[in-house]
Write a protein that holds these residues in place. Structure first.
Motif, PDB file in Angstrom:
ATOM      1  N   PHE A  66      54.871  73.594  41.611  1.00  0.00           N
ATOM      2  CA  PHE A  66      53.419  73.771  41.686  1.00  0.00           C
ATOM      3  C   PHE A  66      52.941  73.963  43.118  1.00  0.00           C
ATOM      4  CE2 PHE A  66      54.131  71.511  37.692  1.00  0.00           C
ATOM      5  CZ  PHE A  66      53.413  72.308  36.808  1.00  0.00           C
ATOM      6  N   GLY A  67      53.862  73.868  44.081  1.00  0.00           N
ATOM      7  CA  GLY A  67      53.495  74.119  45.475  1.00  0.00           C
ATOM      8  C   GLY A  67      52.853  72.945  46.175  1.00  0.00           C
ATOM      9  N   THR A  68      52.965  71.771  45.591  1.00  0.00           N
ATOM     10  CA  THR A  68      52.391  70.551  46.150  1.00  0.00           C
ATOM     11  C   THR A  68      53.513  69.571  46.440  1.00  0.00           C
ATOM     12  OG1 THR A  68      50.317  70.846  44.927  1.00  0.00           O
ATOM     13  CG2 THR A  68      50.822  68.622  45.650  1.00  0.00           C
ATOM     14  N   PRO A  69      53.508  68.904  47.606  1.00  0.00           N
ATOM     15  CA  PRO A  69      54.551  67.918  47.890  1.00  0.00           C
ATOM     16  C   PRO A  69      54.611  66.832  46.811  1.00  0.00           C
ATOM     17  CG  PRO A  69      53.296  68.391  49.874  1.00  0.00           C
ATOM     18  CD  PRO A  69      52.585  69.071  48.747  1.00  0.00           C
ATOM     19  N   VAL A  70      55.826  66.386  46.516  1.00  0.00           N
ATOM     20  CA  VAL A  70      56.061  65.397  45.469  1.00  0.00           C
ATOM     21  C   VAL A  70      56.628  64.127  46.102  1.00  0.00           C
ATOM     22  CG1 VAL A  70      57.348  64.873  43.358  1.00  0.00           C
ATOM     23  CG2 VAL A  70      56.466  67.183  43.740  1.00  0.00           C
ATOM     24  N   CYS A  71      56.080  62.987  45.709  1.00  0.00           N
ATOM     25  CA  CYS A  71      56.645  61.709  46.135  1.00  0.00           C
ATOM     26  C   CYS A  71      57.036  60.913  44.901  1.00  0.00           C
ATOM     27  CB  CYS A  71      55.659  60.919  47.006  1.00  0.00           C
ATOM     28  SG  CYS A  71      54.058  60.594  46.245  1.00  0.00           S
ATOM     29  N   SER A  72      58.054  60.093  45.030  1.00  0.00           N
ATOM     30  CA  SER A  72      58.564  59.304  43.911  1.00  0.00           C
ATOM     31  C   SER A  72      58.496  57.823  44.244  1.00  0.00           C
ATOM     32  CB  SER A  72      60.017  59.682  43.600  1.00  0.00           C
ATOM     33  OG  SER A  72      60.110  61.041  43.219  1.00  0.00           O
ATOM     34  N   ASP A  73      58.476  56.992  43.201  1.00  0.00           N
ATOM     35  CA  ASP A  73      58.442  55.546  43.398  1.00  0.00           C
ATOM     36  C   ASP A  73      59.655  55.105  44.210  1.00  0.00           C
ATOM     37  OD1 ASP A  73      56.263  55.662  41.730  1.00  0.00           O
ATOM     38  OD2 ASP A  73      57.240  54.689  40.026  1.00  0.00           O
ATOM     39  N   THR A  74      59.435  54.160  45.110  1.00  0.00           N
ATOM     40  CA  THR A  74      60.551  53.568  45.848  1.00  0.00           C
ATOM     41  C   THR A  74      61.137  52.380  45.092  1.00  0.00           C
ATOM     42  OG1 THR A  74      58.977  52.220  47.090  1.00  0.00           O
ATOM     43  CG2 THR A  74      59.654  54.315  48.077  1.00  0.00           C
ATOM     44  N   MET A  75      60.449  51.962  44.011  1.00  0.00           N
ATOM     45  CA  MET A  75      60.941  50.856  43.180  1.00  0.00           C
ATOM     46  C   MET A  75      61.484  51.422  41.873  1.00  0.00           C
ATOM     47  SD  MET A  75      57.766  48.191  43.641  1.00  0.00           S
ATOM     48  CE  MET A  75      58.648  46.899  42.765  1.00  0.00           C
ATOM     49  N   PRO A  76      62.553  50.854  41.339  1.00  0.00           N
ATOM     50  CA  PRO A  76      63.126  51.355  40.087  1.00  0.00           C
ATOM     51  C   PRO A  76      62.343  50.880  38.867  1.00  0.00           C
ATOM     52  CG  PRO A  76      64.374  49.473  40.850  1.00  0.00           C
ATOM     53  CD  PRO A  76      63.351  49.753  41.911  1.00  0.00           C
ATOM     54  N   GLY A  77      62.585  51.531  37.732  1.00  0.00           N
ATOM     55  CA  GLY A  77      62.090  51.016  36.460  1.00  0.00           C
ATOM     56  C   GLY A  77      60.681  51.401  36.087  1.00  0.00           C
ATOM     57  N   PHE A  78      60.129  52.446  36.668  1.00  0.00           N
ATOM     58  CA  PHE A  78      58.777  52.899  36.328  1.00  0.00           C
ATOM     59  C   PHE A  78      57.769  51.743  36.380  1.00  0.00           C
ATOM     60  CE2 PHE A  78      61.707  55.824  34.296  1.00  0.00           C
ATOM     61  CZ  PHE A  78      61.159  57.070  34.551  1.00  0.00           C
ATOM     62  N   PRO A  79      57.536  51.152  37.554  1.00  0.00           N
ATOM     63  CA  PRO A  79      56.662  49.969  37.619  1.00  0.00           C
ATOM     64  C   PRO A  79      55.172  50.269  37.490  1.00  0.00           C
ATOM     65  CG  PRO A  79      57.526  50.496  39.789  1.00  0.00           C
ATOM     66  CD  PRO A  79      58.208  51.419  38.827  1.00  0.00           C
ATOM     67  N   GLY A  80      54.786  51.539  37.425  1.00  0.00           N
ATOM     68  CA  GLY A  80      53.387  51.843  37.146  1.00  0.00           C
ATOM     69  C   GLY A  80      52.627  52.457  38.302  1.00  0.00           C
ATOM     70  N   PRO A  81      51.303  52.643  38.119  1.00  0.00           N
ATOM     71  CA  PRO A  81      50.497  53.354  39.123  1.00  0.00           C
ATOM     72  C   PRO A  81      50.499  52.725  40.502  1.00  0.00           C
ATOM     73  CG  PRO A  81      49.302  53.183  37.054  1.00  0.00           C
ATOM     74  CD  PRO A  81      50.530  52.340  36.907  1.00  0.00           C
ATOM     75  N   LEU A  82      50.589  51.399  40.591  1.00  0.00           N
ATOM     76  CA  LEU A  82      50.593  50.782  41.915  1.00  0.00           C
ATOM     77  C   LEU A  82      51.768  51.278  42.750  1.00  0.00           C
ATOM     78  CD1 LEU A  82      49.574  47.048  41.269  1.00  0.00           C
ATOM     79  CD2 LEU A  82      48.159  48.904  42.167  1.00  0.00           C
ATOM     80  N   ALA A  83      52.926  51.450  42.127  1.00  0.00           N
ATOM     81  CA  ALA A  83      54.087  51.969  42.854  1.00  0.00           C
ATOM     82  C   ALA A  83      53.867  53.413  43.265  1.00  0.00           C
ATOM     83  CB  ALA A  83      55.340  51.846  41.987  1.00  0.00           C
ATOM     84  N   GLY A  84      53.187  54.187  42.415  1.00  0.00           N
ATOM     85  CA  GLY A  84      52.834  55.553  42.796  1.00  0.00           C
ATOM     86  C   GLY A  84      51.895  55.585  43.979  1.00  0.00           C
ATOM     87  N   TRP A  85      50.934  54.688  43.984  1.00  0.00           N
ATOM     88  CA  TRP A  85      50.016  54.594  45.124  1.00  0.00           C
ATOM     89  C   TRP A  85      50.773  54.247  46.407  1.00  0.00           C
ATOM     90  CZ3 TRP A  85      45.074  51.481  43.308  1.00  0.00           C
ATOM     91  CH2 TRP A  85      44.309  52.297  42.476  1.00  0.00           C
ATOM     92  N   LEU A  86      51.687  53.287  46.306  1.00  0.00           N
ATOM     93  CA  LEU A  86      52.408  52.863  47.510  1.00  0.00           C
ATOM     94  C   LEU A  86      53.214  54.018  48.096  1.00  0.00           C
ATOM     95  CD1 LEU A  86      53.228  50.727  49.549  1.00  0.00           C
ATOM     96  CD2 LEU A  86      55.062  50.041  47.983  1.00  0.00           C
ATOM     97  N   SER A  87      53.958  54.731  47.279  1.00  0.00           N
ATOM     98  CA  SER A  87      54.764  55.837  47.811  1.00  0.00           C
ATOM     99  C   SER A  87      53.866  56.923  48.385  1.00  0.00           C
ATOM    100  CB  SER A  87      55.694  56.404  46.742  1.00  0.00           C
ATOM    101  OG  SER A  87      54.967  56.982  45.676  1.00  0.00           O
ATOM    102  N   ALA A  88      52.705  57.132  47.778  1.00  0.00           N
ATOM    103  CA  ALA A  88      51.777  58.139  48.295  1.00  0.00           C
ATOM    104  C   ALA A  88      51.160  57.702  49.617  1.00  0.00           C
ATOM    105  CB  ALA A  88      50.685  58.415  47.268  1.00  0.00           C
TER     106      ALA A  88
END
Length: 199
Positions: A66-88
């Motif tokens: 999509f042409g937009t930088p992608v970041c991934s959770d640094t914590m395993p196990g799909f811990p939720g939106p807070l982990a997405g916020w942290l990596s962002a």
């Protein structure tokens, strides 16, 4: 005059969940009106912010397309939106981060401006949307400086967005149009046909 300049805000589309109610499918890549859900969110959010990010944990090449930088959770196990916020927050280079989920194709076009105005006026650290029925916690604007607090909360096991947000200086912004925040949760909610089928 904007309370916070667009260029000072990185926009984030959260697409890193398990998609449990979508039968485990990667929700952001599912088609709605002929386009992937994440594209709807990108198109609605991009005019409101400066740089953009996508938070994703699966099918990363597809999201990068999509042409937009992608970041991934640094914590395993799909811990939720807070982990997405942290990596962002760790990836972004602006003072503010504006967050939306990937599954709300009609999100308000004045979302970020209204959140920014409230955050500025209240001298808050986070501004969050609220519809008449309830808070919409992943529709939020937060200061970059919150990253250490967020990291500590995740380390102690906090997974609730509102649980962590209430520990911060928070402003709440009321939006009357609940339909604009309607999320598409199940396959039955999707309309996979192009919007211009009859045109």
């Amino acid at each position: 005059m904007l309370a916070i300049p667009r260029e000072a805000i990185t926009g984030l589309v959260l697409a890193g969940g398990r998609g449990q109610r979508m039968q485990g499918q990667d929700k952001g890549l599912l088609l709605h009106r002929g386009r992937p859900l994440v594209q709807h969110a990108l198109d609605r959010l991009a005019p409101q912010v400066g740089p953009m990010l996508i938070s994703a944990n699966r099918h990363l090449p597809a999201y990068r397309s999509f042409g937009t930088p992608v970041c991934s959770d640094t914590m395993p196990g799909f811990p939720g939106p807070l982990a997405g916020w942290l990596s962002a927050l760790q990836a972004c280079r602006t003072p503010y981060l504006a967050s939306v989920p990937c599954d709300v194709p009609g999100l308000p076009l004045d979302l970020v401006a209204r959140l920014a105005r409230a955050l500025h006026q209240a001298d808050a650290d986070i501004a969050m949307a609220r519809t008449p029925e309830r808070e919409q916690p992943v529709f939020a604007l937060l200061r970059h400086e919150l990253a250490p607090s967020l990291e500590q909360a995740l380390a102690r096991g906090e997974r609730r967005v509102l649980g962590w947000a209430l520990e911060q200086r928070m402003a709440v912004v009321a939006f009357a149009d609940a339909a604009a925040f309607r999320n598409l949760n199940t396959p039955a909610d999707l309309d996979p046909s192009p919007a211009d089928t009859n045109g």
